[in-house]
Scaffold this active site. Structure first.
Site, PDB file in Angstrom:
ATOM      1  N   TYR A   1     -10.367  17.936  15.539  1.00  0.00           N
ATOM      2  CA  TYR A   1      -9.032  18.454  15.837  1.00  0.00           C
ATOM      3  C   TYR A   1      -9.170  19.911  16.254  1.00  0.00           C
ATOM      4  O   TYR A   1      -9.841  20.697  15.570  1.00  0.00           O
ATOM      5  CB  TYR A   1      -8.137  18.344  14.590  1.00  0.00           C
ATOM      6  CG  TYR A   1      -6.761  18.944  14.765  1.00  0.00           C
ATOM      7  CD1 TYR A   1      -5.830  18.356  15.607  1.00  0.00           C
ATOM      8  CD2 TYR A   1      -6.391  20.097  14.075  1.00  0.00           C
ATOM      9  CE1 TYR A   1      -4.564  18.905  15.774  1.00  0.00           C
ATOM     10  CE2 TYR A   1      -5.124  20.650  14.223  1.00  0.00           C
ATOM     11  CZ  TYR A   1      -4.219  20.045  15.075  1.00  0.00           C
ATOM     12  OH  TYR A   1      -2.969  20.590  15.239  1.00  0.00           O
TER      13      TYR A   1
ATOM     14  N   ASP B   1     -15.606  25.817  17.612  1.00  0.00           N
ATOM     15  CA  ASP B   1     -14.278  26.002  17.027  1.00  0.00           C
ATOM     16  C   ASP B   1     -14.436  26.317  15.544  1.00  0.00           C
ATOM     17  O   ASP B   1     -14.648  25.432  14.718  1.00  0.00           O
ATOM     18  CB  ASP B   1     -13.437  24.737  17.253  1.00  0.00           C
ATOM     19  CG  ASP B   1     -12.027  24.901  16.716  1.00  0.00           C
ATOM     20  OD1 ASP B   1     -11.744  25.946  16.087  1.00  0.00           O
ATOM     21  OD2 ASP B   1     -11.215  23.982  16.909  1.00  0.00           O
TER      22      ASP B   1
ATOM     23  N   LYS C   1      -6.894  30.741  10.833  1.00  0.00           N
ATOM     24  CA  LYS C   1      -6.825  30.563   9.378  1.00  0.00           C
ATOM     25  C   LYS C   1      -7.299  31.785   8.576  1.00  0.00           C
ATOM     26  O   LYS C   1      -6.551  32.744   8.419  1.00  0.00           O
ATOM     27  CB  LYS C   1      -7.620  29.321   9.003  1.00  0.00           C
ATOM     28  CG  LYS C   1      -7.005  28.065   9.665  1.00  0.00           C
ATOM     29  CD  LYS C   1      -7.367  26.808   8.965  1.00  0.00           C
ATOM     30  CE  LYS C   1      -6.977  25.583   9.746  1.00  0.00           C
ATOM     31  NZ  LYS C   1      -5.814  24.897   9.224  1.00  0.00           N
TER      32      LYS C   1
HETATM   33  C1  LIG Z   1     -10.764  23.097  13.789  1.00  0.00           C
HETATM   34  C2  LIG Z   1      -9.364  23.515  14.107  1.00  0.00           C
HETATM   35  N1  LIG Z   1      -9.104  24.086  15.286  1.00  0.00           N
HETATM   36  C3  LIG Z   1      -7.868  24.509  15.620  1.00  0.00           C
HETATM   37  C4  LIG Z   1      -6.817  24.340  14.750  1.00  0.00           C
HETATM   38  C5  LIG Z   1      -5.431  24.813  15.123  1.00  0.00           C
HETATM   39  O1  LIG Z   1      -5.096  25.934  14.400  1.00  0.00           O
HETATM   40  P1  LIG Z   1      -3.539  26.299  14.124  1.00  0.00           P
HETATM   41  O2  LIG Z   1      -3.038  25.297  13.150  1.00  0.00           O
HETATM   42  O3  LIG Z   1      -3.578  27.699  13.607  1.00  0.00           O
HETATM   43  O4  LIG Z   1      -2.863  26.208  15.446  1.00  0.00           O
HETATM   44  C6  LIG Z   1      -7.035  23.739  13.512  1.00  0.00           C
HETATM   45  C7  LIG Z   1      -5.928  23.555  12.558  1.00  0.00           C
HETATM   46  O5  LIG Z   1      -6.024  22.945  11.531  1.00  0.00           O
HETATM   47  C8  LIG Z   1      -8.341  23.304  13.185  1.00  0.00           C
HETATM   48  O6  LIG Z   1      -8.583  22.694  12.017  1.00  0.00           O
END
Ligand SMILES: Cc1ncc(COP(=O)(O)O)c(C=O)c1O
Length: 470
Positions: free
Chosen positions: A150, A253, A281
């Site tokens: 994700y 990521d 985060k």
């Molecule tokens: C690996 C990863 N990338 C991107 C995101 C997206 O971040 P946000 O919820 O701050 O938009 C998340 C969110 O859980 C994530 O787990």
């Protein structure tokens, strides 16, 4: 009170009923509502350190930590002071500020691959920007994403990010393509190559076919969206070599892993040099922020000119948030010894025991407290003769009720994990003073605020929750 529930949640229920008059499903994201919490969400009112209190006054040890955002727990005094001061001075100007410079300098100091950084407001915005940069830099439009990963809610990433029954997954090297959201034109996914993760052979085959047309491969270094799935030895390094060979950028990521496993995130922990990396985060310690980091040769494409990569945003580099980022990174970096040595130590076996709880360093403590929780839970499941796997290490882990010795990828997760049993287990923990989401796709988070006492509370609650669990 529903059967088995030991705590009064009258006010939570009242708030939830009221919420449904104005909010879709009574929440602002489905993962917070009744889809996940079977008797309705617990409405939280207050947090301090590693503990939260709900609307009925029930106290919990919080292991969800805002899906990992709260790296220092709730209401850390330094951050409270920082926010109050910044607010009094003016929260945001949408102009150049010293606050964004100080945040960026600290960021670069901690993240080895960050020659430059661009702040966004969320992790989703960061991954969105990273892909745009990669496409502009390579002149290619396709990219590769992995099953079960994700990367936020931007259209092209929403392919196979949810789990599905095993018979719907299709063959390994040509996975069934299952959009995660309605409202996305199917043509969006024409540019997406979908691959199984943690499988070098499948990756080599897919890249032989598509590598030359890929702008980027995006991956989480530790797969956090199906719990906590670790990369096989050498997998990330091989991925790095292959992307380089085919001229595709590697986007790491680190929205979940950044500032959590090591000062420089998993890229430092595993020794992998990405072309671009994304953060969110823990970077904001509870405030909404994201970031894209990388070399100037790529990030400078955002410089104003006719062919620039456009990235606008009223709230980019939000002053108050930048103040929090700087204070957060100071807290994380406090007393850091030689950073390189620390990374080596964190990788070393000596930190995977429970005997280091008194270590003074922030990251050593994060790892030690997390490892103590993992060891304690494993012992509970062994004693209770439960087929359960506690997977992960240090500041992040997940519990899988499974007969398997390890969960290596999305398909293992879809096939072998009893997510319903996990949900029942976590509901029992909620009744015993442990706050966690019953969704198996998330993960347990250790913050700098967690203590040995919190670990003991978790282990005791898990032990009691196992009794009669079915
Ligand atoms: C690996 C990863 N990338 C991107 C995101 C997206 O971040 P946000 O919820 O701050 O938009 C998340 C969110 O859980 C994530 O787990």
């Amino acid at each position: 009170m529903p059967a088995g529930q030991t705590r009064n949640r009258t006010r939570s229920r009242q708030w939830f009923e009221r919420a449904q008059q104005s909010l879709v499903e009574g929440v602002n994201s489905p993962s917070r509502g009744a889809t996940v919490y079977s008797s309705g969400p617990i409405v939280l009112e207050r947090g301090q350190g590693s503990h939260v209190w709900d609307a009925d006054g029930n106290e919990y040890v919080d292991f969800m930590m805002s899906f990992g955002a709260l790296i220092h727990g709730h209401a850390h005094p330094v951050l409270v002071k920082t926010v109050s001061q910044a607010m009094a001075e003016g929260s945001h100007f949408a102009a150049a500020t010293s606050a964004e410079v100080e945040a960026a300098e600290r960021f670069r100091h901690m993240v080895p691959s960050a020659e430059a950084v661009r702040f966004t407001n969320t992790g989703s915005e960061a991954t969105m920007l990273a892909l745009r940069l990669a496409r502009a830099h390579t002149g290619r439009s396709k990219f590769l994403k992995f099953e079960g990963h994700y990367h936020g809610w931007y259209d092209p990433y929403l392919l196979n990010a949810h789990s599905h029954p095993p018979d719907q997954l299709g063959p390994l090297e040509n996975p069934a393509r299952i959009p995660d959201s309605d409202g996305i034109p199917l043509s969006t996914f024409d540019d997406v190559v979908l691959a199984p993760w943690n499988d070098v052979t499948a990756l080599e085959h897919l890249l032989k076919r598509h590598g030359h047309e890929l702008a980027a491969v995006i991956t989480e270094p530790i797969m956090a969206n199906m719990g906590c799935i670790l990369p096989r030895d050498g997998y990330l390094q091989r991925l790095r070599e292959l992307t380089r060979d085919y001229g595709a950028l590697l986007i790491l990521d680190e929205v979940v892993t950044g500032f959590r496993y090591a000062p420089g995130g998993c890229q430092e922990y595993y020794g992998v040099q990405p072309d671009l990396s994304t953060f969110g985060k823990a970077l904001g310690a509870g405030f909404p922020v994201g970031a894209v980091a990388g070399p100037r040769s790529i990030l400078d494409r955002m410089r104003w000119n006719e062919n620039m990569v456009l990235h606008y945003g009223t709230f980019n580099g939000h002053r108050l948030t930048m103040k929090v980022v700087a204070a957060n990174l100071d807290l994380l970096g406090l007393n850091l010894p030689g950073k390189d040595q620390l990374s080596k130590d964190l990788r070393g076996k000596d930190l995977h025991g429970t005997d280091k709880l008194s270590a003074e360093n922030t990251y050593r403590n994060l790892h030690a407290v997390g490892n103590a929780a993992i060891a304690g839970l494993r012992e509970v499941f062994r004693r209770r003769q439960r087929k359960a796997l506690v997977q992960g290490f240090g500041p992040m882990f997940q519990i899988y009720f499974t007969e398997r010795d390890a969960i290596h990828d999305y398909r293992d997760y879809c096939k072998y994990v009893d997510t319903k049993l996990y949900s029942r287990f976590v509901h029992r923990l909620l009744d015993r003073g442990v706050y966690m989401t019953p969704s198996n796709g998330l993960h347990w988070i250790i913050s700098t605020a967690h203590t040995e006492a919190d670990v003991q509370a978790l282990v005791d609650a898990a032990d009691r929750a196992c009794s009669g669990l079915s």
